[in-house]
Scaffold this motif. Structure first.
Motif, PDB file in Angstrom:
ATOM      1  N   ASP A 109     -13.650 -11.301  22.676  1.00  0.00           N
ATOM      2  CA  ASP A 109     -14.271 -11.898  21.487  1.00  0.00           C
ATOM      3  C   ASP A 109     -14.818 -10.778  20.605  1.00  0.00           C
ATOM      4  OD1 ASP A 109     -14.966 -13.930  19.766  1.00  0.00           O
ATOM      5  OD2 ASP A 109     -16.399 -14.896  21.108  1.00  0.00           O
ATOM      6  N   GLU A 110     -15.198 -11.134  19.366  1.00  0.00           N
ATOM      7  CA  GLU A 110     -15.655 -10.066  18.486  1.00  0.00           C
ATOM      8  C   GLU A 110     -17.114  -9.716  18.743  1.00  0.00           C
ATOM      9  OE1 GLU A 110     -16.243 -13.133  17.684  1.00  0.00           O
ATOM     10  OE2 GLU A 110     -16.620 -13.475  15.549  1.00  0.00           O
ATOM     11  N   VAL A 111     -17.936 -10.705  19.106  1.00  0.00           N
ATOM     12  CA  VAL A 111     -19.370 -10.410  19.218  1.00  0.00           C
ATOM     13  C   VAL A 111     -20.028 -11.290  20.289  1.00  0.00           C
ATOM     14  CG1 VAL A 111     -19.914 -11.956  17.260  1.00  0.00           C
ATOM     15  CG2 VAL A 111     -21.554 -10.200  17.913  1.00  0.00           C
ATOM     16  N   ASP A 113     -23.493 -12.623  20.902  1.00  0.00           N
ATOM     17  CA  ASP A 113     -24.786 -12.809  20.251  1.00  0.00           C
ATOM     18  C   ASP A 113     -25.751 -13.451  21.248  1.00  0.00           C
ATOM     19  OD1 ASP A 113     -26.786 -13.065  18.374  1.00  0.00           O
ATOM     20  OD2 ASP A 113     -25.889 -14.743  17.334  1.00  0.00           O
ATOM     21  N   THR A 114     -25.782 -14.772  21.332  1.00  0.00           N
ATOM     22  CA  THR A 114     -26.655 -15.423  22.317  1.00  0.00           C
ATOM     23  C   THR A 114     -26.018 -15.478  23.702  1.00  0.00           C
ATOM     24  OG1 THR A 114     -25.757 -17.636  21.962  1.00  0.00           O
ATOM     25  CG2 THR A 114     -27.558 -16.947  20.508  1.00  0.00           C
ATOM     26  N   ARG A 115     -24.717 -15.216  23.778  1.00  0.00           N
ATOM     27  CA  ARG A 115     -23.905 -15.224  25.000  1.00  0.00           C
ATOM     28  C   ARG A 115     -23.471 -16.626  25.416  1.00  0.00           C
ATOM     29  NH1 ARG A 115     -25.433 -10.609  29.105  1.00  0.00           N
ATOM     30  NH2 ARG A 115     -24.549  -9.437  27.369  1.00  0.00           N
ATOM     31  N   LYS A 116     -23.861 -17.645  24.655  1.00  0.00           N
ATOM     32  CA  LYS A 116     -23.476 -19.001  25.044  1.00  0.00           C
ATOM     33  C   LYS A 116     -21.961 -19.187  25.071  1.00  0.00           C
ATOM     34  CE  LYS A 116     -27.277 -21.881  23.540  1.00  0.00           C
ATOM     35  NZ  LYS A 116     -27.122 -23.103  24.275  1.00  0.00           N
ATOM     36  N   THR A 117     -21.294 -18.652  24.061  1.00  0.00           N
ATOM     37  CA  THR A 117     -19.838 -18.834  23.964  1.00  0.00           C
ATOM     38  C   THR A 117     -19.136 -18.177  25.154  1.00  0.00           C
ATOM     39  OG1 THR A 117     -20.036 -18.847  21.568  1.00  0.00           O
ATOM     40  CG2 THR A 117     -17.844 -18.434  22.471  1.00  0.00           C
ATOM     41  N   LYS A 158     -24.809  -7.594  20.903  1.00  0.00           N
ATOM     42  CA  LYS A 158     -26.160  -7.484  20.318  1.00  0.00           C
ATOM     43  C   LYS A 158     -27.183  -7.342  21.442  1.00  0.00           C
ATOM     44  CE  LYS A 158     -25.056 -10.297  16.318  1.00  0.00           C
ATOM     45  NZ  LYS A 158     -25.472 -11.406  15.448  1.00  0.00           N
ATOM     46  N   TRP A 182     -26.894  -9.060  11.551  1.00  0.00           N
ATOM     47  CA  TRP A 182     -25.754  -9.948  11.304  1.00  0.00           C
ATOM     48  C   TRP A 182     -24.569  -9.086  10.887  1.00  0.00           C
ATOM     49  CZ3 TRP A 182     -24.796 -14.622  12.899  1.00  0.00           C
ATOM     50  CH2 TRP A 182     -23.617 -15.232  12.476  1.00  0.00           C
ATOM     51  N   LEU A 183     -23.501  -9.187  11.640  1.00  0.00           N
ATOM     52  CA  LEU A 183     -22.328  -8.363  11.381  1.00  0.00           C
ATOM     53  C   LEU A 183     -21.383  -9.100  10.439  1.00  0.00           C
ATOM     54  CD1 LEU A 183     -22.227  -7.557  15.115  1.00  0.00           C
ATOM     55  CD2 LEU A 183     -22.445  -5.770  13.394  1.00  0.00           C
ATOM     56  N   TYR A 185     -17.777  -9.265   9.287  1.00  0.00           N
ATOM     57  CA  TYR A 185     -16.466  -8.782   9.726  1.00  0.00           C
ATOM     58  C   TYR A 185     -15.480  -8.771   8.561  1.00  0.00           C
ATOM     59  CZ  TYR A 185     -18.164  -8.662  14.439  1.00  0.00           C
ATOM     60  OH  TYR A 185     -18.880  -8.319  15.565  1.00  0.00           O
ATOM     61  N   GLU A 188     -13.627 -11.846   7.204  1.00  0.00           N
ATOM     62  CA  GLU A 188     -14.391 -12.859   6.462  1.00  0.00           C
ATOM     63  C   GLU A 188     -14.512 -12.489   4.983  1.00  0.00           C
ATOM     64  OE1 GLU A 188     -17.405 -13.760  10.250  1.00  0.00           O
ATOM     65  OE2 GLU A 188     -17.958 -12.308   8.704  1.00  0.00           O
TER      66      GLU A 188
END
Ligand code: 5GP
Length: 206
Positions: A109-111, A113-117, A158, A182-183, A185, A188
């Motif tokens: 994945d690219e990032v 963040d919260t790690r939920k994904t 992060k 906030w990255l 990319y 986008e």
């Protein structure tokens, strides 16, 4: 990377080079057979990583498979449980257990963040493997399970308190650890030349 920058623009070349730098470690320590890209941010990194992995591993087809996940967007009137907490599957593998079993699977994945994904992706893919194992005689399951493994690669991790944990011992690779920024990319960006100019300005203000 500067923590004081709220938005941080990342260029295609930045990403390419972070992947080039990290791939030898991944090839050496995990040696994946299959890449599972989490869409949409994981698609470009997975494709670039395959180029470098193919340079370093012999006789590997290194297929890229895709899954689509997004965090639930809170809607007005949504219950507390719904608000910002759920990962939604928008796309999954066909015959996932068959595909994953016996392989070294790298989730990309690219990032983080919260790690939920990532937590969701890893736990659901592991469930698919366990389901598939049920179709084998019990005596064969242990060996098949041991031959199946998962690791994670993200371009950016992060450094922040995460809302979910990954199982201890999960191989984890990041191209770069960053602050809680906030990255932005490149895929986008509407105007990529402007994006690259802004990225250069960000770097100059470091
Ligand atoms: P998570 O919070 O589950 O680790 O990340 C969920 C998703 O939010 C990521 O896959 C990504 O699509 C998006 N996301 C999180 N942080 C950023 C960021 O800094 N920039 C962008 N563009 N997307 C992000």
């Amino acid at each position: 990377m500067a923590d004081q920058v709220k938005h941080w623009r990342v260029t295609y070349n930045d990403i390419h080079n972070l992947i080039r730098k990290t791939t030898p470690k991944i090839a050496q320590e995990f040696n994946p057979d299959l890449l599972i890209a989490i869409g949409g941010g994981g698609f470009f990194p997975a494709r670039v990583m395959r180029t470098f992995l193919r340079e370093q591993t012999v006789n590997k087809a290194l297929q890229i498979q895709a899954i689509g996940l997004s965090l639930y967007e809170p809607v007005e009137g949504g219950t507390v449980e719904q608000i910002g907490n759920e990962v939604i599957r928008t796309q999954w593998l066909s015959q996932p257990g068959k595909l994953l079993l016996g392989k070294r699977n790298l989730i990309v994945d690219e990032v983080d963040d919260t790690r939920k994904t990532l937590h969701y992706a890893l736990s659901e893919l592991k469930k698919d493997v366990e389901l598939e194992l049920l179709s084998y005689p019990e005596s064969e399951r242990g060996a098949l399970r041991s031959a199946t493994s998962f690791a994670i690669f993200v371009v950016h991790n992060k450094l922040k308190d995460k809302l979910a944990d990954l199982p201890a011992g999960t191989p984890y690779f990041s191209g770069e650890d960053v602050g809680d920024v906030w990255l932005d990319y490149p895929w986008e960006a509407i105007n990529i030349e402007q994006h690259d100019r802004d990225a250069a300005t960000d770097k100059a203000t470091l």
